[in-house]
Design a protein around this motif. Sequence first.
Motif, mmCIF file in Angstrom:
data_model
loop_
_atom_site.group_PDB
_atom_site.id
_atom_site.type_symbol
_atom_site.label_atom_id
_atom_site.label_comp_id
_atom_site.label_asym_id
_atom_site.label_seq_id
_atom_site.Cartn_x
_atom_site.Cartn_y
_atom_site.Cartn_z
ATOM 1 N N LEU A 109 -16.557 -3.636 -1.528
ATOM 2 C CA LEU A 109 -15.108 -3.807 -1.383
ATOM 3 C C LEU A 109 -14.408 -3.930 -2.737
ATOM 4 O O LEU A 109 -13.258 -3.506 -2.891
ATOM 5 C CB LEU A 109 -14.810 -5.033 -0.528
ATOM 6 N N ILE A 110 -15.088 -4.520 -3.715
ATOM 7 C CA ILE A 110 -14.514 -4.607 -5.062
ATOM 8 C C ILE A 110 -14.335 -3.216 -5.652
ATOM 9 O O ILE A 110 -13.307 -2.910 -6.276
ATOM 10 C CB ILE A 110 -15.415 -5.467 -5.974
ATOM 11 N N LYS A 111 -15.296 -2.356 -5.428
ATOM 12 C CA LYS A 111 -15.269 -1.016 -6.024
ATOM 13 C C LYS A 111 -14.396 -0.047 -5.238
ATOM 14 O O LYS A 111 -13.711 0.805 -5.819
ATOM 15 C CB LYS A 111 -16.696 -0.467 -6.108
ATOM 16 N N HIS A 112 -14.391 -0.186 -3.922
ATOM 17 C CA HIS A 112 -13.667 0.766 -3.067
ATOM 18 C C HIS A 112 -12.449 0.038 -2.481
ATOM 19 O O HIS A 112 -12.546 -0.676 -1.482
ATOM 20 C CB HIS A 112 -14.590 1.294 -1.978
ATOM 21 N N THR A 113 -11.333 0.237 -3.114
ATOM 22 C CA THR A 113 -10.165 -0.634 -2.933
ATOM 23 C C THR A 113 -9.254 -0.258 -1.760
ATOM 24 O O THR A 113 -8.245 -0.924 -1.545
ATOM 25 C CB THR A 113 -9.333 -0.648 -4.214
ATOM 26 N N LYS A 114 -9.610 0.778 -1.014
ATOM 27 C CA LYS A 114 -8.769 1.171 0.117
ATOM 28 C C LYS A 114 -9.456 0.975 1.461
ATOM 29 O O LYS A 114 -8.842 1.197 2.504
ATOM 30 C CB LYS A 114 -8.344 2.637 -0.033
ATOM 31 N N VAL A 115 -10.691 0.545 1.437
ATOM 32 C CA VAL A 115 -11.461 0.407 2.675
ATOM 33 C C VAL A 115 -11.044 -0.846 3.430
ATOM 34 O O VAL A 115 -10.925 -1.932 2.859
ATOM 35 C CB VAL A 115 -12.971 0.367 2.370
ATOM 36 N N GLN A 116 -10.830 -0.692 4.740
ATOM 37 C CA GLN A 116 -10.505 -1.813 5.622
ATOM 38 C C GLN A 116 -11.800 -2.368 6.223
ATOM 39 O O GLN A 116 -12.701 -1.609 6.599
ATOM 40 C CB GLN A 116 -9.590 -1.349 6.752
ATOM 41 N N LEU A 117 -11.876 -3.695 6.327
ATOM 42 C CA LEU A 117 -13.052 -4.358 6.891
ATOM 43 C C LEU A 117 -12.679 -5.039 8.194
ATOM 44 O O LEU A 117 -11.704 -5.792 8.248
ATOM 45 C CB LEU A 117 -13.591 -5.393 5.903
ATOM 46 N N ILE A 118 -13.480 -4.780 9.228
ATOM 47 C CA ILE A 118 -13.297 -5.419 10.524
ATOM 48 C C ILE A 118 -14.621 -6.084 10.893
ATOM 49 O O ILE A 118 -15.650 -5.406 10.989
ATOM 50 C CB ILE A 118 -12.880 -4.401 11.608
ATOM 51 N N ALA A 119 -14.592 -7.398 11.083
ATOM 52 C CA ALA A 119 -15.842 -8.132 11.275
ATOM 53 C C ALA A 119 -15.589 -9.470 11.955
ATOM 54 O O ALA A 119 -14.489 -10.031 11.870
ATOM 55 C CB ALA A 119 -16.520 -8.364 9.922
ATOM 56 N N PRO A 120 -16.618 -10.012 12.615
ATOM 57 C CA PRO A 120 -16.476 -11.348 13.218
ATOM 58 C C PRO A 120 -16.382 -12.430 12.148
ATOM 59 O O PRO A 120 -16.813 -12.243 11.007
ATOM 60 C CB PRO A 120 -17.753 -11.499 14.050
ATOM 61 N N LYS A 121 -15.833 -13.559 12.541
ATOM 62 C CA LYS A 121 -15.590 -14.648 11.599
ATOM 63 C C LYS A 121 -16.866 -15.100 10.893
ATOM 64 O O LYS A 121 -16.829 -15.444 9.709
ATOM 65 C CB LYS A 121 -14.947 -15.831 12.327
ATOM 66 N N GLN A 122 -17.991 -15.136 11.587
ATOM 67 C CA GLN A 122 -19.235 -15.570 10.951
ATOM 68 C C GLN A 122 -19.583 -14.704 9.748
ATOM 69 O O GLN A 122 -20.049 -15.204 8.721
ATOM 70 C CB GLN A 122 -20.381 -15.557 11.959
#
Length: 283
Positions: A109-122
Amino acid sequence: MIIIDKFCKGLTKSIGVLCLLASFTLTAHDEHGGTAKYLGNSAILVQSAQTKVLFDPFFHRDFGIYQLVPEDIRNAIFQGLAPYDKMNYIFISHAHDDHFSAIDLLNYLIKHTKVQLIAPKQAIDKLTALDDFESNAKAILPRVHTITLNYGDMAWSKIINHTKVSAVRIPHAGWPGRANVENMVFRVTLPDGTTVMHMGDADPDDGHYLPYKAHWQKQVTDTAFPPYWFFYSAEGRDILHEIINAKHHVGVHVPVVIPQRLIETKQSYFSTPGQVIKLKTQE
């Protein structure tokens, strides 16, 4: 549905070359329907004309059983080399070590600055607990979509940059053990209408799914990616064919040594990194 790797097995060298060319042609044809590429365990690249999605791409544990993502594929993902360039979304099904590496995800995520992340809270909690997260939080947090669901909660839904996402918390396999694990079943509809479902390590008990049948019946899924154990029981197969509203199913999380029982089901499954399928879309 054609799985290129299975189609090529056992062919002569000359025909195998033609088959390899067919594989490239299929990938190029992705612009008109979409493809899914197997990376390892439950890791998949889904792409359509202008959208690319990774499911569970970063992990290091195989428990001596499952398929790791090969180093050449991992390196290509981190470097953003085709077909892993211009990535749009990363989905994490749950925070187990054979599906998720927080440090890998942070570095990506640091390197690829346009990617969206969808993930559970854990999973997000593990990500934000890393020492280097705070210094990068300002750039990363606007791209993070945290799913907070308890067992039995209504489905989580959101449209993210023209991609429609829904998530349902379905218990991890082994229920009622591991009930604390936030395992998500994602249904993702890309802007061109291609719809896929990734099920993480979902438990094949239809009691978990029936409360959400109406939710899933509202949208046809072109191809679902269940863990392979769904093919073993009538109950699991019923979930796939009668409840989640998916037209096609390709098993994942398959051991490196493919179980004879799985082979005998004659169901489609991913087993070798690099396998590509054409996603069938509804008319």
